[in-house]
Enzyme design. Structure first.
Site, PDB file in Angstrom:
ATOM      1  CE  LYS A 140      17.260  13.966  -9.629  1.00 11.66           C
ATOM      2  NZ  LYS A 140      18.719  14.207  -9.433  1.00 11.66           N
TER       3      LYS A 140
ATOM      4  NE  ARG B 202      19.339  12.318 -16.465  1.00  9.30           N
ATOM      5  CZ  ARG B 202      19.518  11.496 -15.024  1.00  9.30           C
ATOM      6  NH1 ARG B 202      18.334  11.408 -14.468  1.00  9.30           N
ATOM      7  NH2 ARG B 202      20.501  11.522 -14.625  1.00  9.30           N
TER       8      ARG B 202
ATOM      9  NE  ARG C 236      23.900   7.566  -4.430  1.00 11.16           N
ATOM     10  CZ  ARG C 236      23.160   8.219  -5.409  1.00 11.16           C
ATOM     11  NH1 ARG C 236      22.332   8.768  -4.955  1.00 11.16           N
ATOM     12  NH2 ARG C 236      23.361   8.638  -6.642  1.00 11.16           N
TER      13      ARG C 236
ATOM     14  NE  ARG D  40      23.565   5.067  -8.476  1.00  9.65           N
ATOM     15  CZ  ARG D  40      22.510   6.179  -8.530  1.00  9.65           C
ATOM     16  NH1 ARG D  40      21.497   6.197  -7.773  1.00  9.65           N
ATOM     17  NH2 ARG D  40      22.790   7.102  -9.617  1.00  9.65           N
TER      18      ARG D  40
ATOM     19  NE  ARG E 275      25.481   9.972 -11.757  1.00  9.42           N
ATOM     20  CZ  ARG E 275      25.456   9.706 -10.436  1.00  9.42           C
ATOM     21  NH1 ARG E 275      26.673   9.033  -9.951  1.00  9.42           N
ATOM     22  NH2 ARG E 275      24.579   9.792  -9.651  1.00  9.42           N
TER      23      ARG E 275
HETATM   24  P1  ADP Z   1      21.366  10.717 -10.725  1.00 12.73           P
HETATM   25  O1  ADP Z   1      20.313  11.625 -10.975  1.00 12.73           O
HETATM   26  O2  ADP Z   1      21.751  10.803  -9.254  1.00 12.73           O
HETATM   27  O3  ADP Z   1      22.412  10.750 -11.465  1.00 12.73           O
HETATM   28  P2  ADP Z   1      19.841   8.810 -11.387  1.00 12.73           P
HETATM   29  O4  ADP Z   1      19.510   7.415 -10.805  1.00 12.73           O
HETATM   30  O5  ADP Z   1      18.684   9.595 -11.736  1.00 12.73           O
HETATM   31  O6  ADP Z   1      20.979   9.411 -10.758  1.00 12.73           O
HETATM   32  O7  ADP Z   1      20.323   8.311 -13.011  1.00 12.73           O
HETATM   33  C1  ADP Z   1      21.268   7.488 -12.933  1.00 12.73           C
HETATM   34  C2  ADP Z   1      21.598   7.143 -14.406  1.00 12.73           C
HETATM   35  O8  ADP Z   1      20.662   6.401 -15.243  1.00 12.73           O
HETATM   36  C3  ADP Z   1      22.134   8.373 -15.258  1.00 12.73           C
HETATM   37  O9  ADP Z   1      23.337   8.887 -15.043  1.00 12.73           O
HETATM   38  C4  ADP Z   1      21.940   8.017 -16.827  1.00 12.73           C
HETATM   39  O10 ADP Z   1      22.948   7.300 -17.399  1.00 12.73           O
HETATM   40  C5  ADP Z   1      20.617   7.129 -16.626  1.00 12.73           C
HETATM   41  N1  ADP Z   1      19.414   7.925 -16.620  1.00 12.73           N
HETATM   42  C6  ADP Z   1      18.383   8.080 -15.717  1.00 12.73           C
HETATM   43  N2  ADP Z   1      17.379   8.988 -16.357  1.00 12.73           N
HETATM   44  C7  ADP Z   1      17.675   9.250 -17.427  1.00 12.73           C
HETATM   45  C8  ADP Z   1      17.011  10.094 -18.323  1.00 12.73           C
HETATM   46  N3  ADP Z   1      15.932  10.587 -18.277  1.00 12.73           N
HETATM   47  N4  ADP Z   1      17.810   9.804 -19.501  1.00 12.73           N
HETATM   48  C9  ADP Z   1      18.771   9.362 -19.980  1.00 12.73           C
HETATM   49  N5  ADP Z   1      19.338   8.602 -19.064  1.00 12.73           N
HETATM   50  C10 ADP Z   1      18.948   8.653 -17.717  1.00 12.73           C
END
Ligand code: ADP
Length: 199
Positions: A14, A89, A128, A134, A145
């Site tokens: 994404k 989400r 990654r 990360r 996750r």
């Molecule tokens: P990925 O989709 O690869 O897990 P992201 O960079 O989108 O990675 O998100 C990393 C972390 O940031 C998530 O595991 C969560 O803890 C937090 N996060 C990101 N977006 C949200 C959201 N919309 N609501 C709640 N937590 C979020």
């Protein structure tokens, strides 16, 4: 005015596609994950609150996330549209976003689902982890996750499908090919790339 959302499991690509699409369609890419990570790096109050959830692979509470996105979408650069990556989400976040957009007489034009096999995304995230360090790419956290995605976020796909705004894109293969699939699918929905002359 183009309002897009990218949805898909962690590791589907994404973030990579969001940057490319934002450049092509001249709209800001808004990634809640990136915003949280930069707050953690800068040790802001929000970052301090979000960090433990992120490190565990859990969603940050909606109360923090909704406030953050409301502020971000109210900024001037979103007047030309936006591409959301990683938000909403949860179903609560969908409600919140719907309300915000309705307040501005707007709605999402297209929701792009990046479809990827769980085995493939685990492998990508493993790679990654070694490249970017990360803190949430540790293998057990990655599995969690994916589980959180399956339970809390995957149901949103059906919601947007029901609204007739969903396009499903195969996220496997070369990055360029995935981008091309998305731009073609958007074109078929009447969302054209801005005229080359204006770019
Ligand atoms: P990925 O989709 O690869 O897990 P992201 O960079 O989108 O990675 O998100 C990393 C972390 O940031 C998530 O595991 C969560 O803890 C937090 N996060 C990101 N977006 C949200 C959201 N919309 N609501 C709640 N937590 C979020």
């Amino acid at each position: 005015m183009t309002r897009l959302l990218l949805i898909g499991p962690p590791g589907a690509g994404k973030g990579t596609q969001a940057v490319r699409l934002a450049e092509s369609y001249l709209i800001p890419a808004i990634s809640t994950g990136d915003i949280f990570r930069s707050n953690v790096r800068n040790e802001t109050e929000l970052g301090t609150k979000a960090k433990s959830y992120m490190d565990a692979g859990d969603n940050v509470p909606d109360s923090l996330t909704n406030a953050l996105i409301r502020d971000r979408l109210a900024e001037a650069d979103c007047e030309s549209g936006f591409l959301l990556d990683g938000y909403p989400r949860t179903t609560d976040q969908v409600r919140e976003l719907d309300e915000f957009l309705a307040g501005h007489g707007a709605e999402l034009d297209v929701v792009i689902e990046l479809v990827a096999d769980p085995d493939v995304v685990v492998e990508r995230l493993r790679k990654r982890a070694s490249e970017q360090a990360r803190s949430d790419d540790d293998e057990s956290v990655v599995r969690h996750r994916l589980e959180v995605y399956r339970e809390q976020t995957a149901p949103l796909v059906g919601v947007y499908e029901g609204r007739g705004v969903l396009i499903k894109i195969d996220a496997l293969g070369e990055i360029d090919d995935v981008t091309l699939r998305i731009t073609e699918a958007l074109a078929s929905r009447g969302i054209a790339l801005p005229d080359a002359a204006t770019r």
